[in-house]
Design an enzyme around this catalytic site. Sequence first.
Site, PDB file in Angstrom:
ATOM      1  N   CYS A  80     -28.151   7.952  49.684  1.00 50.64           N
ATOM      2  CA  CYS A  80     -27.416   6.803  49.143  1.00 50.64           C
ATOM      3  C   CYS A  80     -28.250   5.522  49.001  1.00 50.64           C
ATOM      4  O   CYS A  80     -28.069   4.793  48.012  1.00 50.64           O
ATOM      5  CB  CYS A  80     -26.136   6.541  49.923  1.00 50.64           C
ATOM      6  SG  CYS A  80     -26.207   6.881  51.668  1.00 50.64           S
ATOM      7  N   HIS A 117     -23.004   9.410  44.053  1.00 53.81           N
ATOM      8  CA  HIS A 117     -22.500   8.092  44.433  1.00 53.81           C
ATOM      9  C   HIS A 117     -21.914   7.433  43.199  1.00 53.81           C
ATOM     10  O   HIS A 117     -22.559   7.342  42.157  1.00 53.81           O
ATOM     11  CB  HIS A 117     -23.616   7.257  45.052  1.00 53.81           C
ATOM     12  CG  HIS A 117     -24.118   7.862  46.327  1.00 53.81           C
ATOM     13  ND1 HIS A 117     -25.200   8.708  46.359  1.00 53.81           N
ATOM     14  CD2 HIS A 117     -23.641   7.793  47.588  1.00 53.81           C
ATOM     15  CE1 HIS A 117     -25.384   9.119  47.603  1.00 53.81           C
ATOM     16  NE2 HIS A 117     -24.459   8.578  48.360  1.00 53.81           N
ATOM     17  N   HIS A 156     -18.976   7.872  48.069  1.00 53.79           N
ATOM     18  CA  HIS A 156     -19.942   8.932  48.357  1.00 53.79           C
ATOM     19  C   HIS A 156     -19.181  10.253  48.293  1.00 53.79           C
ATOM     20  O   HIS A 156     -18.072  10.348  48.812  1.00 53.79           O
ATOM     21  CB  HIS A 156     -20.522   8.803  49.769  1.00 53.79           C
ATOM     22  CG  HIS A 156     -21.096   7.467  50.110  1.00 53.79           C
ATOM     23  ND1 HIS A 156     -22.419   7.289  50.446  1.00 53.79           N
ATOM     24  CD2 HIS A 156     -20.531   6.231  50.192  1.00 53.79           C
ATOM     25  CE1 HIS A 156     -22.635   6.008  50.734  1.00 53.79           C
ATOM     26  NE2 HIS A 156     -21.498   5.351  50.589  1.00 53.79           N
ATOM     27  N   GLN A 170     -28.384  18.134  49.852  1.00 55.28           N
ATOM     28  CA  GLN A 170     -26.995  17.741  49.635  1.00 55.28           C
ATOM     29  C   GLN A 170     -26.682  17.722  48.138  1.00 55.28           C
ATOM     30  O   GLN A 170     -27.508  17.281  47.338  1.00 55.28           O
ATOM     31  CB  GLN A 170     -26.744  16.351  50.210  1.00 55.28           C
ATOM     32  CG  GLN A 170     -26.862  16.280  51.724  1.00 55.28           C
ATOM     33  CD  GLN A 170     -26.659  14.867  52.236  1.00 55.28           C
ATOM     34  OE1 GLN A 170     -27.262  13.922  51.738  1.00 55.28           O
ATOM     35  NE2 GLN A 170     -25.809  14.718  53.238  1.00 55.28           N
ATOM     36  N   ARG A 177     -33.390  15.591  59.011  1.00 53.57           N
ATOM     37  CA  ARG A 177     -32.920  15.095  60.312  1.00 53.57           C
ATOM     38  C   ARG A 177     -33.633  15.895  61.395  1.00 53.57           C
ATOM     39  O   ARG A 177     -33.773  17.112  61.288  1.00 53.57           O
ATOM     40  CB  ARG A 177     -31.412  15.293  60.481  1.00 53.57           C
ATOM     41  CG  ARG A 177     -30.576  14.818  59.312  1.00 53.57           C
ATOM     42  CD  ARG A 177     -30.118  13.383  59.442  1.00 53.57           C
ATOM     43  NE  ARG A 177     -29.416  12.969  58.233  1.00 53.57           N
ATOM     44  CZ  ARG A 177     -28.141  13.246  57.973  1.00 53.57           C
ATOM     45  NH1 ARG A 177     -27.434  13.915  58.856  1.00 53.57           N
ATOM     46  NH2 ARG A 177     -27.587  12.832  56.856  1.00 53.57           N
ATOM     47  N   LYS A 212     -13.574   8.480  55.512  1.00 54.35           N
ATOM     48  CA  LYS A 212     -13.819   9.598  54.618  1.00 54.35           C
ATOM     49  C   LYS A 212     -12.660  10.594  54.656  1.00 54.35           C
ATOM     50  O   LYS A 212     -11.817  10.568  55.558  1.00 54.35           O
ATOM     51  CB  LYS A 212     -15.128  10.307  54.983  1.00 54.35           C
ATOM     52  CG  LYS A 212     -15.202  10.811  56.415  1.00 54.35           C
ATOM     53  CD  LYS A 212     -16.540  11.477  56.689  1.00 54.35           C
ATOM     54  CE  LYS A 212     -16.607  11.983  58.127  1.00 54.35           C
ATOM     55  NZ  LYS A 212     -17.770  12.830  58.390  1.00 54.35           N
ATOM     56  N   ASP A 239     -25.251  15.669  46.367  1.00 51.16           N
ATOM     57  CA  ASP A 239     -24.844  14.290  46.598  1.00 51.16           C
ATOM     58  C   ASP A 239     -24.496  13.581  45.298  1.00 51.16           C
ATOM     59  O   ASP A 239     -25.094  13.852  44.252  1.00 51.16           O
ATOM     60  CB  ASP A 239     -25.996  13.538  47.270  1.00 51.16           C
ATOM     61  CG  ASP A 239     -25.520  12.689  48.426  1.00 51.16           C
ATOM     62  OD1 ASP A 239     -24.301  12.487  48.549  1.00 51.16           O
ATOM     63  OD2 ASP A 239     -26.372  12.231  49.208  1.00 51.16           O
TER      64      ASP A 239
END
Length: 646
Positions: free
Chosen positions: A337, A388, A518, A384, A366, A472, A386
Amino acid sequence: MIKITLPDQSIREYQDGITGYEIASSLSNSLAKEVLAVTVNGDVWDISRPILKDSNIKLHKWDDNEGKHAFWHSSAHLMAEALEALYPGVKFGIGPAIENGFYYDVDLGNNTISDTDLPKIEAKMLELVKSRSAYVRSEVSKSDALKYFNEKGDPYKIELITDLIDGTISFYKQGNFTDLCRGPHLPDSGHIRAVKLLSIAGAYWRGNEKNKQLTRIYGITFPKQKMLEEYLVMLEQAKLRDHRKIGKELELFTFSQKVGQGLPLWLPKGTKLRDNLENFLRKVQREYGYQQVITPHIGLKELYVTSGHYEKYGKDSFQPIHTPAESEEFLLKPMNCPHHCEIYKSKPHSYKDLPIRYAEFGTVYRYEQSGELHGLTRVRGFTQDDAHLFCRPDQIKEEFCKVIDIIFRIFKALDFKEFTAQISLRDPKDKEKYIGSDENWEKAERAIIEATAEKGLNTTTELGEAAFYGPKLDFIIKDAIGRKWQLGTIQVDYNLPERFELEYMGADNQKHRPVMIHRAPFGSMERFVAVLIEHTAGKFPLWLTPDQVVVLPISEKYDDYAKKVFNFLNNCDIRTLLDDRSEKIGKKIRDNELKKIPYLIIVGEKEAESETVSVRKQGDGDKGVMGLQEFKDFIETEIANQLKEL
């Protein structure tokens, strides 16, 4: 007076100060036996504590998460009591309820236990259950708590108490066992009717590799023996469906110690599977106006300081990468993000431009502890799906609902029929975990609640499960054998646009702040593929599977015709393999059925002469003889019908 919602959803009134245990005792015997936990004003409450006036009370049964948590937490204490009886001098770390069951970390001193000792501990637990010991809560001062465990000689409890703030501390006692605990617990141990201790593992005290390694004992309990038997059958099915086992058999992915733990290597077949999933989502996203972007795998540390990720994820990130010449610090990116915020900021925007939707299959990193790594479900590098969305405040609800529609399409495409939606909110008692103002949090939470109501979703609400920057909506699916997995998440965020000073020019010719949504329908490609493998047992839908057809010549004499069939189908974009090994046809059929390829086509003398193929379908046997064009049309029609439903 206080009002109570009973398990049968009726409402009764009781005097202030009554306990959940007393309420349960006032019910019919059959209903009272079902009460396992209490929530007061949405917080889990101990069933033995008095309830104050003007409280909203709900009693929970086994079917509720709160009920299971109390049941398994109480079972951990029961196991500890059994261990103390069998192994005098045993010392105790922590013993929480987990998603399925419980564990306790113990220091057995000079004693050791193995799997062969578990039945003995189970028997002791069931013996203790017969006494129906009440779980009795008491409150003591910190000094008295320390005194008790000093006299008992339990250094782990002493360390836990020392770290607590001064004030009242709660103990729980059942039978001859007393533990430091916040609760909640069952009314008594008699609710526990079926016990199974599952495994033994090592666990460093408080997760620190520098501390002593304790013995962790995992177990599960149920209120009925039949429920335990059904669970054990499910565990056996889960072993057969283990994505690590099937992934190896189907040659989807592998790991290498030289590459590093938690860093999966996708093999050609696994890469095909991922490509098919990604292409499906890309197509759906194009329909909804998403634009694809690509961002680097690293970024300056300052980027993640601005976003707050360094503060919140710093301990779980890989250590900064230093550039000796320019004295810069880079991080392997923990999230996509911040990069997308910078893409948005790269040029000015008008209110007419919004919403802007950036999507990326972005790999993030991570540093998970090695003991927590597990196949594809817990890795150190993952991709991900992902996206946005940058939108005006008046567009939030519509955009949020559209993301829900995308998630529904994915669940339908992959045959996830049962799911629940969880609204994950900030814990108002622990605001330090989060960034941003109360006003922004309230607006974001309200947006999610209104959007889910508009879609008619049946939701549950969990405090403390929000992302650090916003609330979320998480989707929890149930797989083919009844296990629950969290897949798909949507988050509303007022905070990152503020931190990155994102703007758009409004209709009033003034600058305004956009809101970010997100979303990641798959979550991560690695974890999603793992869940999909276990849900389908590796039998993927025809449109998705890496290999759709395999050609099996009966003998070497028909290899040329088999190659002709193989080339024809591949040229028609039907993913086809050729198995021309010098093996008997029966063995080739068995081997390829184990590879879970949907269609096996067998060619011999008759097929070569007539330019036909004999067709077998995985799990459905012989489908007869078809011409090449007929078979091509047959496959394409099945794929088209599957995709049409999506």
